[in-house]
Design a protein around this motif. Structure first.
Motif, mmCIF file in Angstrom:
data_model
loop_
_atom_site.group_PDB
_atom_site.id
_atom_site.type_symbol
_atom_site.label_atom_id
_atom_site.label_comp_id
_atom_site.label_asym_id
_atom_site.label_seq_id
_atom_site.Cartn_x
_atom_site.Cartn_y
_atom_site.Cartn_z
ATOM 1 N N ASP A 1 80.118 9.699 -92.168
ATOM 2 C CA ASP A 1 78.717 10.211 -91.213
ATOM 3 C C ASP A 1 79.654 10.616 -90.163
ATOM 4 O O ASP A 1 80.275 10.034 -89.089
ATOM 5 N N ILE A 2 79.291 12.290 -89.637
ATOM 6 C CA ILE A 2 79.659 12.910 -88.666
ATOM 7 C C ILE A 2 78.535 13.695 -87.658
ATOM 8 O O ILE A 2 78.654 14.133 -86.478
ATOM 9 N N TYR A 3 77.113 13.143 -88.226
ATOM 10 C CA TYR A 3 76.047 13.611 -87.122
ATOM 11 C C TYR A 3 75.420 12.436 -87.316
ATOM 12 O O TYR A 3 75.108 11.509 -88.306
ATOM 13 N N SER A 4 74.482 12.022 -86.017
ATOM 14 C CA SER A 4 73.487 11.278 -85.991
ATOM 15 C C SER A 4 72.426 11.610 -85.604
ATOM 16 O O SER A 4 72.214 12.522 -84.283
ATOM 17 N N ASP A 5 71.027 10.326 -85.449
ATOM 18 C CA ASP A 5 70.026 10.572 -84.432
ATOM 19 C C ASP A 5 70.186 10.786 -83.436
ATOM 20 O O ASP A 5 68.987 9.871 -82.589
ATOM 21 N N ASN A 6 71.030 9.622 -83.013
ATOM 22 C CA ASN A 6 71.134 8.942 -82.296
ATOM 23 C C ASN A 6 72.763 8.865 -81.757
ATOM 24 O O ASN A 6 73.240 8.424 -81.921
ATOM 25 N N THR A 7 72.589 9.103 -80.129
ATOM 26 C CA THR A 7 73.745 9.664 -79.512
ATOM 27 C C THR A 7 74.284 7.249 -78.519
ATOM 28 O O THR A 7 72.888 6.990 -78.705
ATOM 29 N N LEU A 8 74.972 7.931 -78.513
ATOM 30 C CA LEU A 8 75.782 6.978 -77.864
ATOM 31 C C LEU A 8 74.701 6.446 -76.266
ATOM 32 O O LEU A 8 74.453 5.121 -75.972
ATOM 33 N N GLU A 9 74.306 7.800 -76.056
ATOM 34 C CA GLU A 9 73.526 6.856 -74.667
ATOM 35 C C GLU A 9 72.797 6.409 -74.887
ATOM 36 O O GLU A 9 72.172 5.903 -74.173
ATOM 37 N N GLU A 10 71.772 7.100 -75.962
ATOM 38 C CA GLU A 10 70.574 6.813 -76.430
ATOM 39 C C GLU A 10 70.389 5.291 -76.571
ATOM 40 O O GLU A 10 69.863 4.338 -76.588
ATOM 41 N N TRP A 11 71.347 4.917 -77.074
ATOM 42 C CA TRP A 11 72.101 3.421 -77.505
ATOM 43 C C TRP A 11 72.246 2.314 -76.567
ATOM 44 O O TRP A 11 71.741 1.479 -76.700
ATOM 45 N N LEU A 12 73.018 2.884 -75.751
ATOM 46 C CA LEU A 12 73.493 1.987 -74.425
ATOM 47 C C LEU A 12 71.709 2.213 -73.822
ATOM 48 O O LEU A 12 71.823 1.170 -73.252
ATOM 49 N N ASP A 13 71.446 2.691 -73.296
ATOM 50 C CA ASP A 13 70.089 2.508 -72.938
ATOM 51 C C ASP A 13 69.320 1.344 -73.124
ATOM 52 O O ASP A 13 68.705 0.965 -72.352
ATOM 53 N N ALA A 14 69.425 2.097 -74.998
ATOM 54 C CA ALA A 14 68.011 0.566 -75.726
ATOM 55 C C ALA A 14 68.325 -0.845 -75.277
ATOM 56 O O ALA A 14 68.523 -1.723 -75.371
ATOM 57 N N VAL A 15 70.381 -0.719 -75.656
ATOM 58 C CA VAL A 15 71.298 -2.144 -75.085
ATOM 59 C C VAL A 15 70.799 -2.675 -73.456
ATOM 60 O O VAL A 15 70.909 -4.116 -73.483
ATOM 61 N N LEU A 16 71.189 -1.609 -72.441
ATOM 62 C CA LEU A 16 70.425 -1.848 -71.363
ATOM 63 C C LEU A 16 69.668 -3.061 -71.048
ATOM 64 O O LEU A 16 69.398 -2.932 -70.087
ATOM 65 N N LYS A 17 68.844 -2.593 -72.146
ATOM 66 C CA LYS A 17 66.919 -3.271 -71.666
ATOM 67 C C LYS A 17 67.386 -4.564 -72.055
ATOM 68 O O LYS A 17 66.310 -5.818 -71.761
ATOM 69 N N SER A 18 68.346 -5.195 -72.748
ATOM 70 C CA SER A 18 68.389 -6.113 -73.353
ATOM 71 C C SER A 18 69.443 -7.168 -72.653
ATOM 72 O O SER A 18 69.517 -6.834 -71.551
#
Length: 433
Positions: free
Chosen positions: A28-45
């Motif tokens: 896979d080389i495309y995704s609807d989830n960027t690293l920035e979005e993922w980090l923003d979610a994880v940093l809330k935990s």
């Protein structure tokens, strides 16, 4: 707990390639989830972060993003993983991440991480014994030996037991090194996981294992651990201080401290010696090192104590570069240090090549009439160490005997005494702890 995610670059190796890091595992080389979005979610935990880079192109923009997020505080462990070497069953033409660029960008852009460099690996059921070789781990060590960060090496769990002689060698090269056991399509056995647990420092092994194996392993570890020792710790330390951490503090100090280990448990002798050997192999242990244990032999062969022969054999097999400092069981000292007690101890260590210092408690010297000098006069490697343990018959216990011993055997005697006893003793020409 750490959350792990694969990172690639959007449109990797296509005309549409960007510099946007996304959460995607090849192909896979495309995704609807960027690293920035993922980090923003994880940093809330409150969970840690592990990023597994699938292309070098994704690394630099990801590090820039981490640095940006850290302006407001990431405040959690960050692990950065990439496969930089060819591992078991993988041909040399298979692509890997360039190690020099991977490490260089981390040092330049975002160095406050744990680095997780691994091998590409392929498990083949018809080659079940394939594993990590000594050449593989030595090549990895050459790549990481200069790095200042903590390093955790990801290894395929099902291959670890067969490769343990080589992987354990890698762990010994630095106290900064650890292993992360990860599970692929083939489940590791619980027995294999227990083997690793029982033959390593648990603080240096991480597990990326799925259910139901994870629960089975935890249950088996609890059951098998009921009669197994913990890793050695400094007695009465609060909070609990592992022996390894204590040694690291001593070895890092600018003070020329020697090391005196009083091993209280038979089960901890070998592990303690292994820690000394690791420090020695890394060129860190040049301090005088003494090893004490209450042992059983001859007339003082009491149950519940390691035999003197086993004590000496264990030392010689694992780390022989110590001053051997044996002591007698408490139960043997009702009459003090009798002639036969001392003779049996000297006979036990008479043929050793190490220096030997017999450990004497000051309070029991009051009951002793043994003339040590005549017994030791033909034993050039032997000496005496007099110890005063505060709390036994007060500070005055053993004063007379220590004075007599000092006058008669000054050149043969060391002293292990607290400052409070030294002041009470009224002398300045003793070597105190």
């Amino acid at each position: 707990m750490i959350l792990e995610a694969d990172v690639n670059i959007q449109g990797h190796n296509t005309l549409n390639e960007t510099n946007i890091p996304i959460m995607a595992h090849p192909p896979d080389i495309y995704s609807d989830n960027t690293l920035e979005e993922w980090l923003d979610a994880v940093l809330k935990s409150k969970k840690g972060i592990k990023l597994d880079f699938k292309s070098l192109q994704a690394l630099e923009p990801s590090l820039d993003l981490l640095r940006k997020k850290n302006e407001t505080g990431i405040n959690r462990p960050v692990w950065l993983n990439a496969d930089i070497l060819h591992g078991p069953n993988v041909p040399n033409f298979w692509p890997v991440i360039n190690a020099t660029r991977f490490f260089g960008l981390i040092q330049t852009k975002f160095p406050d991480v744990t680095i997780s460099p691994g091998w590409t690996v392929l498990y083949l059921p018809f080659y079940p014994n394939a594993t990590y070789t000594q050449a593989m781990v030595e090549k990895m060590y050459d790549h990481v030996r200069h790095l200042p960060q903590k390093i955790t090496f990801p290894v395929l769990a099902v291959m670890v037991k067969n490769g343990w002689p080589h992987l354990s060698w890698l762990l010994k090269q630095s106290s900064r090194f650890s292993l992360t056991l990860w599970q692929g399509s083939e489940n590791p056995t619980v027995n294999d996981l227990l083997f690793i647990r029982d033959n390593s420092n648990p603080q240096r092994i991480y597990y990326d294992i799925y259910e139901p194996v994870l629960s089975q392993f935890k249950e088996a570890a609890i059951i098998s651990g009921i009669d197994k020792p913990k890793f050695p710790v400094v007695e009465d330390s609060d909070p609990e201080l592992p022996l390894q951490d204590c040694l690291e503090l001593i070895l890092a100090s600018k003070n020329p401290w020697g090391i005196y280990l009083r091993v209280k448990s038979q089960t901890q002798l070998a592990v303690s010696l292994q820690l000394l050997q690791q420090a020695y192999d890394m060129g860190l242990l040049y301090h005088p090192t003494w090893l004490n244990m209450d042992i059983a032999h001859g007339i003082f062969n009491f149950q519940g104590y390691m035999t003197g022969q086993e004590f000496l054999r264990t030392i010689n097999q694992i780390f022989p570069h110590v001053t051997v400092a044996p002591s007698w069981p408490q139960e043997a000292l009702d009459q003090g240090y009798t002639l036969q007690l001392v003779k049996d101890m000297i006979k036990l260590f008479q043929g050793t090549w190490q220096d030997v210092s017999l450990q004497l408690q000051a309070v029991y010297l009051e009951r002793s009439e043994t003339r040590f000098k005549s017994l030791l006069q033909n034993q050039p490697r032997f000496s005496l160490t007099v110890e005063h343990r505060t709390g036994k018959e007060g500070l005055s216990g053993g004063n007379h005997s220590v004075t007599s011993l000092h006058k008669g055997y000054r050149e043969l005697t060391f002293y292990n005494m607290a400052n409070s006893y030294k002041n009470n003793f009224g002398s300045t020409d003793y070597a105190f702890n």
